[in-house]
Motif scaffolding. Structure first.
Motif, PDB file in Angstrom:
ATOM      1  N   ASN A  46       0.837  -1.200   0.000  1.00 16.30           N
ATOM      2  CA  ASN A  46       0.000   0.000   0.000  1.00 16.30           C
ATOM      3  C   ASN A  46       0.872   1.249   0.000  1.00 16.30           C
ATOM      4  OD1 ASN A  46       0.610  -0.361   2.961  1.00 16.30           O
ATOM      5  ND2 ASN A  46      -0.686   1.459   3.135  1.00 16.30           N
ATOM      6  N   SER A  47       0.307   2.316  -0.509  1.00 13.27           N
ATOM      7  CA  SER A  47       0.976   3.608  -0.476  1.00 13.27           C
ATOM      8  C   SER A  47       0.225   4.518   0.483  1.00 13.27           C
ATOM      9  CB  SER A  47       1.014   4.233  -1.876  1.00 13.27           C
ATOM     10  OG  SER A  47       1.840   3.463  -2.740  1.00 13.27           O
ATOM     11  N   GLN A  48       0.971   5.346   1.193  1.00 15.60           N
ATOM     12  CA  GLN A  48       0.366   6.194   2.213  1.00 15.60           C
ATOM     13  C   GLN A  48       1.118   7.519   2.267  1.00 15.60           C
ATOM     14  OE1 GLN A  48      -2.207   7.471   3.845  1.00 15.60           O
ATOM     15  NE2 GLN A  48      -2.664   5.309   4.315  1.00 15.60           N
ATOM     16  N   VAL A  49       0.438   8.546   2.759  1.00 15.39           N
ATOM     17  CA  VAL A  49       1.096   9.836   2.910  1.00 15.39           C
ATOM     18  C   VAL A  49       2.296   9.681   3.836  1.00 15.39           C
ATOM     19  CG1 VAL A  49      -1.025  11.130   2.500  1.00 15.39           C
ATOM     20  CG2 VAL A  49      -0.395  10.510   4.849  1.00 15.39           C
ATOM     21  N   GLY A  50       3.296  10.533   3.659  1.00 11.83           N
ATOM     22  CA  GLY A  50       4.473  10.498   4.516  1.00 11.83           C
ATOM     23  C   GLY A  50       4.546  11.669   5.467  1.00 11.83           C
ATOM     24  N   VAL A  51       3.705  12.678   5.207  1.00 14.20           N
ATOM     25  CA  VAL A  51       3.590  13.862   6.064  1.00 14.20           C
ATOM     26  C   VAL A  51       2.110  14.061   6.343  1.00 14.20           C
ATOM     27  CG1 VAL A  51       3.891  16.374   6.186  1.00 14.20           C
ATOM     28  CG2 VAL A  51       5.689  14.945   5.173  1.00 14.20           C
ATOM     29  N   ARG A  52       1.762  14.261   7.606  1.00 10.13           N
ATOM     30  CA  ARG A  52       0.353  14.459   7.959  1.00 10.13           C
ATOM     31  C   ARG A  52       0.140  15.787   8.662  1.00 10.13           C
ATOM     32  NH1 ARG A  52      -0.522   8.563   8.413  1.00 10.13           N
ATOM     33  NH2 ARG A  52      -2.429   8.098   7.242  1.00 10.13           N
ATOM     34  N   LYS A  53      -1.041  16.352   8.424  1.00 13.27           N
ATOM     35  CA  LYS A  53      -1.436  17.580   9.097  1.00 13.27           C
ATOM     36  C   LYS A  53      -2.266  17.212  10.326  1.00 13.27           C
ATOM     37  CE  LYS A  53      -2.457  21.197   6.645  1.00 13.27           C
ATOM     38  NZ  LYS A  53      -3.146  22.197   5.784  1.00 13.27           N
ATOM     39  N   HIS A  54      -1.965  17.844  11.438  1.00 13.37           N
ATOM     40  CA  HIS A  54      -2.688  17.555  12.674  1.00 13.37           C
ATOM     41  C   HIS A  54      -4.159  17.942  12.525  1.00 13.37           C
ATOM     42  CE1 HIS A  54      -3.830  17.550  16.910  1.00 13.37           C
ATOM     43  NE2 HIS A  54      -2.727  16.860  17.141  1.00 13.37           N
ATOM     44  N   PRO A  55      -5.084  17.050  12.909  1.00 13.04           N
ATOM     45  CA  PRO A  55      -6.513  17.320  12.680  1.00 13.04           C
ATOM     46  C   PRO A  55      -7.057  18.506  13.467  1.00 13.04           C
ATOM     47  CG  PRO A  55      -6.201  15.339  14.017  1.00 13.04           C
ATOM     48  CD  PRO A  55      -4.854  15.725  13.499  1.00 13.04           C
ATOM     49  N   ILE A  56      -6.386  18.912  14.549  1.00 12.53           N
ATOM     50  CA  ILE A  56      -6.854  20.047  15.352  1.00 12.53           C
ATOM     51  C   ILE A  56      -5.924  21.248  15.196  1.00 12.53           C
ATOM     52  CG2 ILE A  56      -7.358  20.882  17.686  1.00 12.53           C
ATOM     53  CD1 ILE A  56      -8.090  17.990  18.419  1.00 12.53           C
ATOM     54  N   ALA A  57      -4.634  21.040  15.414  1.00 13.60           N
ATOM     55  CA  ALA A  57      -3.681  22.153  15.395  1.00 13.60           C
ATOM     56  C   ALA A  57      -3.347  22.620  13.986  1.00 13.60           C
ATOM     57  CB  ALA A  57      -2.397  21.745  16.122  1.00 13.60           C
ATOM     58  N   GLY A  58      -3.473  21.716  13.012  1.00 12.33           N
ATOM     59  CA  GLY A  58      -3.143  22.066  11.633  1.00 12.33           C
ATOM     60  C   GLY A  58      -1.655  22.030  11.331  1.00 12.33           C
ATOM     61  N   SER A  59      -0.837  21.682  12.319  1.00 12.83           N
ATOM     62  CA  SER A  59       0.614  21.612  12.122  1.00 12.83           C
ATOM     63  C   SER A  59       0.967  20.363  11.319  1.00 12.83           C
ATOM     64  CB  SER A  59       1.326  21.572  13.473  1.00 12.83           C
ATOM     65  OG  SER A  59       0.797  20.526  14.286  1.00 12.83           O
ATOM     66  N   LYS A  60       2.060  20.447  10.541  1.00  9.77           N
ATOM     67  CA  LYS A  60       2.518  19.317   9.753  1.00  9.77           C
ATOM     68  C   LYS A  60       3.596  18.550  10.501  1.00  9.77           C
ATOM     69  CE  LYS A  60       1.611  21.044   5.064  1.00  9.77           C
ATOM     70  NZ  LYS A  60       2.254  21.360   3.760  1.00  9.77           N
ATOM     71  N   ALA A  61       3.621  17.227  10.290  1.00  7.77           N
ATOM     72  CA  ALA A  61       4.604  16.393  10.963  1.00  7.77           C
ATOM     73  C   ALA A  61       5.051  15.262  10.044  1.00  7.77           C
ATOM     74  CB  ALA A  61       4.023  15.812  12.255  1.00  7.77           C
ATOM     75  N   TRP A  62       6.295  14.857  10.192  1.00  7.43           N
ATOM     76  CA  TRP A  62       6.810  13.650   9.551  1.00  7.43           C
ATOM     77  C   TRP A  62       6.007  12.483  10.089  1.00  7.43           C
ATOM     78  CZ3 TRP A  62      10.528  12.864   5.852  1.00  7.43           C
ATOM     79  CH2 TRP A  62      11.059  11.570   5.712  1.00  7.43           C
ATOM     80  N   HIS A  63       5.388  11.690   9.225  1.00  5.87           N
ATOM     81  CA  HIS A  63       4.442  10.682   9.739  1.00  5.87           C
ATOM     82  C   HIS A  63       4.444   9.462   8.835  1.00  5.87           C
ATOM     83  CE1 HIS A  63       0.696   9.319  11.768  1.00  5.87           C
ATOM     84  NE2 HIS A  63       1.089  10.164  12.708  1.00  5.87           N
TER      85      HIS A  63
END
Length: 355
Positions: free
Chosen positions: A223-240
């Motif tokens: 499967n392929s998946q995002v590698g960076v995610r945005k926090h659902p509340i804060a909106g900050s981006k993180a390595w994920h």
């Protein structure tokens, strides 16, 4: 620990030399009982969630937890949306409805920094770890701020990961196989909680995994998946992502840091053996046939140089503290990663997670 804030009931501090977690402790011995803690959590829920958004990890220390059942009560008080579903890779033993052992992998195994189940469409939002039996030496659960990791990652890696995501290839043995392998994940029947292939395929379809049944009752998932995610509340981006967790070179690179920190003969032996076995594995196996493998989203290989850089960024920012009995670590899974350092002797860390 350096003081951050102290209230009548709970003191808040940072461990000396660390940026996280923030530590909540009872301000007096009579405030350490379970009933007081659960009542305080109920009354101060907004404050706790605010701190979790800021720091990404809270350590409850000095409270009388005493059991898996009480740990579950605290976790439910912090977030009632606990989940039993586990599609992660570590073998775990169930203790209560929502509590499991964190990992049954042998004590010499390194568990690299990762966000829990980041290869899924909807990873858990929060995690809870409980020191039922704290190790006397080593065996820490290091954590790292994934927002900082993303900021510190070289642009040529972070931009590629954010644009393309990460592709995962995993091979699973079938029922009756060992739970423990140097590179393989646990058997597919343990992950899907069934030995019926049709039932397993329902969950595979739900998760949008491509699958192939292989000879010997084995299973390949892609499967392929995002590698960076945005926090659902804060909106900050993180390595994920699990790039370093599933990359063939990661364990040997990780152990270089572990040996430098722990300086044990066993650590040196494991480091040397990992280097030898990794070299043999890469020499005789195609990348797509490795037990677990991660590439960039377009299928191009994450080079040895790139994975080394990724591991280095994590270790530059890693936060390591020693467990104390009855500690509860509360983690925002969209902001902070976790792992495990090798240990010798008794240790039981338990885990719960939300939907």
């Amino acid at each position: 620990m350096s003081a951050v804030r102290t209230s009548v009931e709970i003191s808040k501090n940072l461990i000396k030399g660390l940026d996280l977690p923030i530590v909540y402790s009872p301000s007096s011995p009579e405030k350490a009982d379970l009933k007081h803690l659960t009542n305080w959590i109920k009354k101060n829920h907004k404050e706790i969630q605010r701190d979790l958004l800021i720091y990404g990890a809270i350590l409850f220390r000095g409270f009388n937890i005493d059991s898996s059942e009480n740990f579950e009560k605290v976790a439910l008080g912090l977030d009632p949306n606990l989940s039993e579903a586990y599609l992660g890779t570590s073998p775990r033993d169930k203790k209560t409805k929502f509590v499991h052992t964190a990992s049954e992998l042998p004590s010499a195994y390194p568990i690299m920094q990762h966000a829990e189940m980041s290869f899924l469409n909807k990873p858990p939002k929060k995690l809870f770890f409980y020191a039922k039996l704290a190790p006397s030496k080593n065996g820490e659960t290091p954590i790292t701020d994934l927002r900082t990791v993303l900021r510190d990652m070289p642009d040529h890696i972070s931009e590629k990961v954010e644009k393309q995501g990460i592709k995962y290839i995993r091979h699973y043995d079938g029922p009756g196989a060992s739970r423990y392998s140097l590179w393989k994940t646990k058997p597919w029947n343990e992950m899907f909680k069934t030995e019926n292939k049709k039932e397993a395929e329902k969950e595979i379809k739900k998760q949008n995994f491509d699958h192939e049944w292989l000879p010997g009752n084995k299973l390949r998932l892609i499967n392929s998946q995002v590698g960076v995610r945005k926090h659902p509340i804060a909106g900050s981006k993180a390595w994920h992502n699990h790039s370093q967790t599933f990359h063939i070179d990661s364990p040997r690179l990780e152990y270089k840091y572990i040996f430098k920190r722990q300086k044990t003969l066993r650590g040196l032996g494991v480091y040397l053996i990992l280097n030898l076995l990794t070299g043999i594995k890469k020499l005789f196996s195609k990348s797509e046939d490795l037990d677990v493998h991660a590439t960039y989203g377009d299928g191009s290989e994450i080079s040895n140089k790139d994975i080394k850089t990724i591991v280095n960024v994590f270790w530059k920012n890693i936060q390591i503290f020693s467990w104390q009995k009855d500690d509860i670590l509360y983690i925002d899974n969209y902001s902070v990663s976790h792992g495990r350092l090798p240990f010798v002797g008794p240790r039981e860390i338990q885990v719960a997670w939300t939907e």
